[in-house]
Scaffold this motif. Structure first.
Motif, PDB file in Angstrom:
ATOM      1  N   PRO A 199      14.628   1.292 -11.469  1.00 32.05           N
ATOM      2  CA  PRO A 199      13.637   2.193 -12.057  1.00 32.05           C
ATOM      3  C   PRO A 199      14.319   3.228 -12.949  1.00 32.05           C
ATOM      4  O   PRO A 199      15.496   3.549 -12.766  1.00 32.05           O
ATOM      5  CB  PRO A 199      12.988   2.857 -10.834  1.00 32.05           C
ATOM      6  N   ASP A 246      11.358  12.339 -12.401  1.00 30.87           N
ATOM      7  CA  ASP A 246      10.173  12.494 -11.561  1.00 30.87           C
ATOM      8  C   ASP A 246      10.283  11.545 -10.362  1.00 30.87           C
ATOM      9  O   ASP A 246      10.195  10.323 -10.526  1.00 30.87           O
ATOM     10  CB  ASP A 246       8.916  12.185 -12.385  1.00 30.87           C
ATOM     11  N   THR A 297       8.218  10.998  -8.017  1.00 28.34           N
ATOM     12  CA  THR A 297       6.962  10.274  -7.794  1.00 28.34           C
ATOM     13  C   THR A 297       6.950   8.974  -8.578  1.00 28.34           C
ATOM     14  O   THR A 297       6.512   7.929  -8.080  1.00 28.34           O
ATOM     15  CB  THR A 297       5.757  11.147  -8.189  1.00 28.34           C
ATOM     16  N   GLU A 298       7.449   9.020  -9.802  1.00 30.94           N
ATOM     17  CA  GLU A 298       7.511   7.807 -10.625  1.00 30.94           C
ATOM     18  C   GLU A 298       8.501   6.805 -10.050  1.00 30.94           C
ATOM     19  O   GLU A 298       8.258   5.597 -10.079  1.00 30.94           O
ATOM     20  CB  GLU A 298       7.890   8.161 -12.062  1.00 30.94           C
ATOM     21  N   ARG A 329       9.278   6.526  -6.856  1.00 28.14           N
ATOM     22  CA  ARG A 329       8.602   5.965  -5.679  1.00 28.14           C
ATOM     23  C   ARG A 329       7.643   4.859  -6.093  1.00 28.14           C
ATOM     24  O   ARG A 329       7.614   3.780  -5.494  1.00 28.14           O
ATOM     25  CB  ARG A 329       7.809   7.057  -4.943  1.00 28.14           C
ATOM     26  N   ARG A 330       6.850   5.129  -7.094  1.00 32.63           N
ATOM     27  CA  ARG A 330       5.862   4.162  -7.570  1.00 32.63           C
ATOM     28  C   ARG A 330       6.559   2.875  -8.038  1.00 32.63           C
ATOM     29  O   ARG A 330       6.120   1.768  -7.739  1.00 32.63           O
ATOM     30  CB  ARG A 330       5.041   4.764  -8.703  1.00 32.63           C
ATOM     31  N   ALA A 331       7.654   3.038  -8.763  1.00 29.60           N
ATOM     32  CA  ALA A 331       8.381   1.867  -9.265  1.00 29.60           C
ATOM     33  C   ALA A 331       8.981   1.052  -8.124  1.00 29.60           C
ATOM     34  O   ALA A 331       8.949  -0.185  -8.143  1.00 29.60           O
ATOM     35  CB  ALA A 331       9.476   2.316 -10.232  1.00 29.60           C
ATOM     36  N   LEU A 348       7.886   0.888  -5.011  1.00 24.00           N
ATOM     37  CA  LEU A 348       6.798   0.218  -4.301  1.00 24.00           C
ATOM     38  C   LEU A 348       6.298  -1.003  -5.066  1.00 24.00           C
ATOM     39  O   LEU A 348       5.755  -1.937  -4.468  1.00 24.00           O
ATOM     40  CB  LEU A 348       5.648   1.195  -4.055  1.00 24.00           C
ATOM     41  N   GLY A 349       6.494  -1.026  -6.373  1.00 27.47           N
ATOM     42  CA  GLY A 349       6.045  -2.155  -7.189  1.00 27.47           C
ATOM     43  C   GLY A 349       7.051  -3.287  -7.298  1.00 27.47           C
ATOM     44  O   GLY A 349       6.747  -4.326  -7.897  1.00 27.47           O
TER      45      GLY A 349
END
Length: 199
Positions: A31, A53, A55-56, A58-60, A62-63
């Motif tokens: 990421p 960030d 949060t970004e 984390r999102r990456a 999880l994907g």
């Protein structure tokens, strides 16, 4: 996923198969902002560029497509020559039912993978070897294990990079230099390790 200050993210997982799968996936498609991946037995630490960030990230993460148990990507291959003369070789042969020669054949017959580092600079926890070699640590640790000692404990194999106390079952020794200040570690997470009997 837990923040580690403002430049790290610690991902806790169920076990080593998930650690390996997550670390492989992040290394294959890092990421944005992820600078390094540090594996352990049940966690993966993502070292992140300050200001990114979280949060970004984390999102990456999880994907990511994570498949525990999938074949690992091709990593660096390191061959280590071993003289199988360890003080615990015969005992490991008895514990496993393989005999001393069978232990040597099993240890050299299947490639190992460096899962993560720890304990001392240059020490790598190796996994993926012959499952018949799974043995418990010694009941009492030795106060001094020589540098280059090759051991087994649980599902792991490893090579002591320097003299230190230790409780692993010692089956041999190597002259390979596991660590130096200029090169760093010989065995890095993800590399394939093949042991070769010599002497």
């Amino acid at each position: 996923m837990l923040p580690c200050g403002d430049s790290g993210l610690l991902v806790e997982v169920d076990g080593l198969p998930e650690v390996l799968a997550l670390a492989d996936a992040v290394r294959a498609a890092p990421p944005v902002g992820v600078l390094d991946v540090v594996s352990a037995a049940r966690t993966v630490l993502l070292c992140i560029e300050p200001g990114t960030d979280l949060t970004e990230v984390r999102r990456a993460v999880l994907g990511l497509d994570i498949e525990p148990g999938a074949a690992p990507p091709e990593g660096e291959r390191v061959e280590i020559e071993v003289v199988y003369d360890g003080p615990d070789l015969d005992e490991v042969g008895e514990l496993t039912g393989l005999g001393a020669d069978g232990v040597v054949e099993a240890h050299t017959g299947t490639p190992w993978r460096a899962a993560f580092g720890g304990f001392a600079p240059g020490f790598a926890y190796l996994v993926g070897g012959d499952p018949r070699l799974e043995v418990a640590r010694r009941r009492e640790s030795r106060t001094s294990v020589p540098a280059g000692a090759v051991g087994l404990a649980g599902e792991f194999s490893g090579v002591y990079p320097r003299s230190s106390p230790g409780g692993w079952q010692l089956i041999g020794h190597t002259d390979a230099e596991l660590w130096n200040i200029d090169r760093g570690a010989l065995l890095t997470p993800g590399c394939t390790v093949v042991f070769k009997a010599v002497g």
